[in-house]
Design a protein around this motif. Structure first.
Motif, short mmCIF file in Angstrom:
data_model
loop_
_atom_site.label_atom_id
_atom_site.label_comp_id
_atom_site.label_asym_id
_atom_site.label_seq_id
_atom_site.Cartn_x
_atom_site.Cartn_y
_atom_site.Cartn_z
N ARG A 1 0.82 -1.22 0.00
CA ARG A 1 0.00 0.00 0.00
C ARG A 1 0.86 1.27 0.00
O ARG A 1 0.39 2.33 -0.42
N GLN A 2 2.08 1.16 0.49
CA GLN A 2 2.97 2.32 0.50
C GLN A 2 3.59 2.57 -0.87
O GLN A 2 4.26 3.57 -1.08
N GLY A 3 3.39 1.61 -1.78
CA GLY A 3 3.90 1.78 -3.14
C GLY A 3 4.96 0.78 -3.55
O GLY A 3 5.50 0.86 -4.65
N ALA A 4 5.26 -0.18 -2.68
CA ALA A 4 6.27 -1.19 -3.02
C ALA A 4 5.79 -2.03 -4.20
O ALA A 4 4.59 -2.29 -4.34
N SER A 5 6.74 -2.44 -5.03
CA SER A 5 6.42 -3.31 -6.17
C SER A 5 6.39 -4.77 -5.75
O SER A 5 5.73 -5.59 -6.39
N ASP A 6 7.14 -5.10 -4.69
CA ASP A 6 7.18 -6.48 -4.22
C ASP A 6 7.66 -6.49 -2.77
O ASP A 6 8.06 -5.44 -2.24
#
Length: 125
Positions: free
Chosen positions: A97-102
């Motif tokens: 949710r914070q924007g991480a891709s994985d």
């Protein structure tokens, strides 16, 4: 997009070395930052193709740093893979949710890390 330059953000010298060795042996150019402040300074100094982000660090944690990177127009397109000991599903969901891709749980297995990087590179094409 070819992933060649990786920023490893981890306050543990042992963990940073482990990740750097995996990446270095596989042809990646690695830069290490020990905390959020160093990571942001290094991002401003040169471009990176990928960021590996620890969560538990002094000062701003990895979730906060990931969110800051993704809100910044200069860095928002740089994929972030969170590498942490926090292995609960709620931790993973929050990281994404914070924007991480994985999201990878430590200890990091070389094959898992390289597979996730390869998948990201394919998505970007």
């Amino acid at each position: 997009m070819a992933i060649k330059k990786v920023l490893v953000v981890d306050d543990s010298p042992t963990e940073a070395l482990h990740l750097s060795e995996i990446l270095g042996k596989n042809g990646f150019k690695v830069t290490v930052a020990a905390d959020s402040e160093q990571a942001m300074a290094k991002l401003e100094a040169e471009p990176f193709d990928l960021i590996l982000m620890d969560v538990v660090m002094p000062g701003q944690n990895g979730y906060q740093t990931t969110r800051a990177i993704k809100k910044d127009d200069r860095f928002k397109d740089v994929p972030v893979i969170i590498c942490t000991t926090k292995g609960l599903e709620t931790d993973r969901v929050w990281g994404m949710r914070q924007g991480a891709s994985d999201y990878i749980v430590k200890p990091v297995e070389p094959d898992v890390l390289l597979s996730k990087i390869s998948s990201l590179a394919m998505e970007e094409q």
